[in-house]
Design an enzyme around this catalytic site. Structure first.
Site, PDB file in Angstrom:
ATOM      1  N   ALA A 180      65.344  37.205  21.182  1.00 20.95           N
ATOM      2  CA  ALA A 180      65.750  38.093  20.086  1.00 20.95           C
ATOM      3  C   ALA A 180      64.981  39.402  20.114  1.00 20.95           C
ATOM      4  CB  ALA A 180      65.528  37.389  18.747  1.00 20.95           C
ATOM      5  N   GLU A 235      68.935  43.306  24.692  1.00 23.74           N
ATOM      6  CA  GLU A 235      69.756  43.118  25.882  1.00 23.74           C
ATOM      7  C   GLU A 235      70.782  44.222  26.076  1.00 23.74           C
ATOM      8  OE1 GLU A 235      70.007  41.581  22.600  1.00 23.74           O
ATOM      9  OE2 GLU A 235      70.013  39.658  23.618  1.00 23.74           O
ATOM     10  N   ASP A 278      78.304  82.809  39.048  1.00 23.05           N
ATOM     11  CA  ASP A 278      79.060  83.654  39.965  1.00 23.05           C
ATOM     12  C   ASP A 278      79.750  84.738  39.149  1.00 23.05           C
ATOM     13  OD1 ASP A 278      80.413  84.267  42.551  1.00 23.05           O
ATOM     14  OD2 ASP A 278      82.185  83.682  41.390  1.00 23.05           O
ATOM     15  N   ASN A 298      69.398  39.059  15.782  1.00 20.64           N
ATOM     16  CA  ASN A 298      69.774  39.602  17.093  1.00 20.64           C
ATOM     17  C   ASN A 298      71.194  40.154  17.072  1.00 20.64           C
ATOM     18  OD1 ASN A 298      69.168  40.095  19.843  1.00 20.64           O
ATOM     19  ND2 ASN A 298      70.395  38.330  20.422  1.00 20.64           N
ATOM     20  N   ASP A 315      70.930  44.387  16.538  1.00 17.54           N
ATOM     21  CA  ASP A 315      70.867  44.902  17.908  1.00 17.54           C
ATOM     22  C   ASP A 315      72.183  45.458  18.423  1.00 17.54           C
ATOM     23  OD1 ASP A 315      68.265  44.641  18.408  1.00 17.54           O
ATOM     24  OD2 ASP A 315      68.422  43.148  19.998  1.00 17.54           O
TER      25      ASP A 315
END
Length: 998
Positions: free
Chosen positions: A388, A392, A434, A831, A835
């Site tokens: 946790a 990831e 340019d 988690n 997350d």
């Protein structure tokens, strides 16, 4: 055996690779395969020296890298043996033409060793008329289209499997395994559900990113000019077949592998295949020797390379997968897209966090076990905490961000070809502009003529001298000058005049179209003039000569040699000039007059061309560019694009230096640069090509960061300028629209091409294309590039600060002996909630209005500094402290159990969610006047996450499943105060940074 050579200057390691100096296959294969490794920072191979320079993490053993190279070499040799085609024998005298098989038409190592007549005979073609149409159709049907096979794409399963193949997922799997072994079937199911949810979200975002990127791969549809039955035809490049006679002209890509059978100063840029940066001068002579590397095959032209100068004809010997480029693609068919530097950095950081968190969780496990908790319980808790705590979604954050940026830029008519371009935009320190077609509109208009010691202006389709209108054809030198301008051009008259009866419908370069239109305004008929004086020969501009010449029929055996180009170069070829209709010797006084007029016109920001001619009575092959008759100067203006000066000021405010590169003379370039305020507050520094050519690489590198304008440059000069700036440590963007910008666009860190007025060459090699030629879009692209990098930092900041708080909470509680605030199910819930959705929403932040007021980032700097980590530790400490305070309140009131743990769980989750708002800005406190732009995605993500969190308090089945207790009113008050407190402290203690007003 590999020979290892340590580079004492850079600290990197060179490997001497056997066979690399003879194979472009190994060059590309080694570079791309090595860059897939996470321990490799950079890998650059050189087929000329046979070396590959590898930079990798200092803790790595060079011997391991050498072993990887050896493995790749063995694999490449195995694959090469399976696709190496047989050699084609030279045709023998008396052999009857036979039907050509696929094997016979395959590429071979002997084409460059074979005389061009033998090559022509073997392919049943003709060196002047090419293939017959019938045979071309037969070969197209038998051989298939001239296409390089698409590289093998990742399957849906491969993308999904990559989401699971990570250390955090392995930790979750271990936790599920422990739960199964100990009878926790429900816990194992929930953990596996978390794994599948993370994998599904990762799969969807990566799949969408791949589709977005794939949709941008085919931006142009190339064509080729071939001779069939003696007629010039334009065909799709896919329809080119072996035996076709390919026309090689400046600005065109070579559509297939060719044996050069005719060459006139033909130069080709082969850097993308051989690594040789300078264009290669081609010849028709057969070579001799064995194992001649591609870079030395001067009589071959390879698919995908670019013709930069001169002209020639090439006999096609290999197409599609049988070409050198196609064979390379076959070797690399299993190679996946290499990660960008940020992706590699995030992946490496993720692995390091896993190891760090794993160590801390091991300590937690040890402390718990020593305090008497069961081994199985501690094992499950430690593994779940590690899984946790590690974000990831860290490596995927960059890919998602890049895909979003590509989509947003496409809405603004900005096409992005590669992921790395988005990353590089945020680090650009110098922009090389340019002039023609980029700073200016590339819509040339003739303003003035200087001929016969007279100054004649051109305005409103009329000609003026001394304030009054004149008949241009009454002045013989001007009449001749306009005729030569019509003849010495590739402009074609497509139709009648427009509805107003003024302008012709023309196709060609803007400069030549302006000259032909001026001749039309004078009363000449360009179409009839070109028809009467048929063109017999044309010699283009090249690296070594800044002029163009054409040879035409005149009367009887007489020929007209027409020349136009750089005034100094044309003037050196002249020995006479025309004055009042009479040809007289050109003395020093006359030359000084021309040079003075040239400087005056160039100082008015006019592009100036010199024009000369000669009538000769000699065979075509004996006509020389000498003893010409000087006719005069033509001055043309190319208006600066609207908003160009404001754009330059915007770049300067963003800390980006601007450099103008032009083929115009120094005085013309100076006038434009001063109008644009190109040097800002610094004195304007100009470097002419005559001085540039005399500088060695070290001197140019030292001067590169001080010069603002480069004048009279060639494509090679542009390439040298870009390489010098990069060698000086600058991150360089190059803009361009023309054929001669191609090499520099490829060499720059990021190439930017004009989409509407630009040539196919510029668009095809650029990383970014501005479809509308709007320079303001260039600033928008720079802003989006910087915003992308900032969004990745915001998401990373949020992930680390919140996840570290979980470890801190569990570690402190365990060390203090006050039990477990969170169980395994609660850790899994956090988690999912914190997350995924808020982190992705932070990736969709709108660019900060002041992002262009900040200096560009250092591309070598890490994505997070030590200061950033210290700030995140402090913020995570506030979140942990709030959760511990709520937990302490629960312990004092309810004792150890679900009620105290529920307070810690709710406080930790809610404070983590609120921290997403704090991560939106690194420098603005909550009440600062400069509020960030609204982010509806974050608001929706927060609303959804809070709704799910509320269910853990209101829904009894879910509450019981997660081991939570129903909070009372006092509990809700504590949760509310402790959840908001970290956000308030975090936002109010940020360092305030105010930007100066633009």
């Amino acid at each position: 055996m590999l020979e290892t050579l340590h580079d004492k200057v850079t600290g990197r390691v060179r490997f001497k690779v056997p066979g690399l100096n003879r194979s472009c296959f190994l060059k590309d294969l080694l570079e791309r395969r090595l860059m897939e490794r996470r321990d490799i920072i950079s890998a650059k191979a050189n087929v000329l020296t046979g070396n590959i320079l590898v930079s990798f993490n200092t803790h790595q053993d060079p011997q391991r890298i050498g072993q990887a190279i050896t493995f790749i070499l063995d694999e490449a040799q195995t694959r090469k043996n399976t696709i190496e085609p047989p050699a084609v024998p030279a045709a023998r005298a008396g052999d009857a033409p036979a039907r050509t098989s696929r094997a016979a038409l395959a590429p071979a190592s002997t084409w460059h060793l074979t005389h061009r007549d033998a090559v022509t005979a073997a392919l049943q073609s003709h060196r002047k008329t090419g293939l017959s149409r019938a045979l071309a159709l037969q070969r197209l049907a038998a051989e298939g289209e001239n296409r390089i096979p698409d590289p093998k794409k990742r399957s849906a399963w491969d993308i999904f499997a990559e989401q699971i193949n990570s250390l955090p997922t392995y930790l979750l799997g271990a936790a599920a395994g422990v739960s199964l072994l100990t009878g926790g079937l429900i816990e194992a199911g929930v953990i596996l559900g978390v794994v599948m949810a993370n994998a599904a979200i990762g799969y969807y975002t990566e799949d969408q990113a791949e589709k977005t990127i794939d949709s941008l791969k085919e931006l142009v549809h190339p064509e080729a000019e071939v001779l069939r039955d003696g007629d010039l035809q334009t065909v799709p490049a896919e329809h080119v077949v072996p035996g076709d006679l390919l026309v090689l002209a400046p600005g065109r890509y070579v559509s297939a592998d060719c044996r050069v059978v005719k060459s006139s100063r033909l130069t080709i840029d082969e850097s993308m295949l051989t690594g040789e940066s300078l264009p290669v001068l081609k010849s028709t002579d057969a070579l001799s020797g064995k194992d001649i590397p591609l870079a030395d095959r001067r009589n071959m032209a390879f698919m995908g390379t670019l013709v930069t100068g001169g002209q020639g004809l090439g006999m096609v010997v290999a197409t599609g997968s049988h070409s050198e480029m196609g064979r390379l693609q076959v070797l690399l068919q299993d190679t996946v897209r290499p990660q960008t530097p940020i992706e590699r950095q995030l992946a490496r950081m993720g692995d390091q966090l896993v190891l760090l968190c794993g160590g801390i969780c091991g300590i937690v496990f040890g402390l718990g076990f020593l305090r008497g908790y069961g081994m199985v319980q501690m094992l499950k808790t430690a593994i779940s905490l590690a899984a946790a705590a590690v974000p990831e979604g860290l490596p995927a954050a960059a890919t998602v961000n890049f895909a979003i940026s590509i989509t947003n830029m496409r809405k603004h008519r900005v096409l992005v070809r590669q992921l790395r371009a988005i990353e590089t935009l945020g680090a650009v320190q110098t922009i090389c502009l340019d002039k023609t077609g980029t700073i200016t509109q590339n819509t040339m208009q003739v303003q003035e003529f200087q001929c016969g010691a007279k100054r004649i202006t051109h305005e409103d389709r009329r000609f003026w001298m001394n304030g009054g209108p004149v008949s241009p054809l009454a002045h013989q030198e001007l009449d001749w000058l306009l005729r030569v301008c019509v003849l010495c051009s590739e402009t074609r008259v497509n139709g009648n005049r427009d509805s107003g009866g003024h302008e012709l419908s023309l196709s060609g370069s803007s400069t030549e179209k302006a000259l032909v239109q001026a001749a039309s305004h004078a009363g000449l008929d360009p179409a009839a003039l070109q028809q009467r004086h048929r063109r017999l020969k044309m010699t283009h501009r090249s690296e070594s000569r800044l002029l163009m010449s054409t040879l035409h029929r005149h009367d009887g055996r007489q020929r007209i040699l027409s020349v136009k180009g750089s005034p100094p170069e044309v003037l050196t070829l002249c020995s006479r000039h025309m004055i009042d209709g009479q040809v007289k010797p050109l003395d020093e006084s006359g030359r000084l007059q021309v040079e003075t007029a040239n400087e005056r016109m160039a100082g008015q920001a006019l592009r100036v061309l010199g024009v000369a001619y000669r009538i000769v009575d000699a065979p075509d092959e004996k006509v020389r560019e000498e003893d010409l008759i000087w006719l005069g100067l033509v001055g043309m203006s190319d208006p600066v694009r609207e908003g160009a000066r404001e754009l330059i000021a915007m770049f300067h405010a963003a800390g980006v230096e601007t450099v103008m590169i032009t083929g115009d003379q120094s005085s013309t370039a100076c006038a434009v640069a001063q109008a644009l305020h190109l040097s800002g507050e610094k004195p304007l520094e100009i470097l002419d090509s005559s001085e540039l050519s005399a500088l060695n690489d070290d001197t140019l590198k030292a001067l590169a960061t001080k010069v603002h304008v480069y004048s009279r440059v060639s494509p090679t000069h542009k390439l040298k300028i870009v390489e010098a700036l990069r060698a000086a440590g600058r991150t360089v963007a190059m803009t361009g629209d023309g054929i001669n910008d191609g090499p520099a666009l490829k060499a720059a860190d990021i190439g930017i091409a004009m989409g509407r007025s630009g040539t196919d060459v510029a668009r095809d090699v650029a990383d970014i294309i501005l479809e509308e030629d709007n320079l303001e879009i260039l600033a928008m692209a720079l802003r989006d590039g910087r915003a992308t990098y900032q969004n990745i930092r915001k998401a990373l900041h949020f992930f680390l600060a919140t996840n570290i708080s979980e470890i801190q909470l569990m570690f402190i509680s365990m060390a203090a002996g006050i039990g477990f605030p969170l169980n395994v199910m609660q850790l899994m819930w956090i988690n999912i909630i914190s997350d995924i959705f808020p982190g992705l929403a932070l990736s969709m932040e709108t660019p900060d209005p002041g992002v262009l007021s900040d200096p560009p980032r250092d591309p070598a700097a890490p994505i997070l500094s030590g200061k950033d980590f210290r700030r995140m530790l402090v913020e995570s400490g506030w979140i942990t402290g709030a959760a511990l305070a709520a937990y302490g309140f629960g312990l004092s009131r309810y004792g150890l159990g679900a009620r105290a743990g529920s307070l810690a769980f709710q406080t930790l989750t809610l404070s983590q969610l609120l921290h997403a708002y704090s991560c939106r800005s690194e420098t603005r406190p909550a009440r600062h006047a400069e509020k960030p732009p609204a982010n509806p995605y974050l608001n929706w993500a927060m609303a959804g996450s809070l709704a799910l969190q509320a269910l853990t308090m209101l829904l009894p089945p879910l509450r019981n499943f997660m081991g939570l207790a129903r909070p009372g009113l006092a509990d809700l008050a504590v949760i509310g105060v402790t959840s908001v407190l970290p956000y308030a402290v975090s936002t109010c203690t940020k360092p305030i940074q105010t930007r100066p007003a633009p």
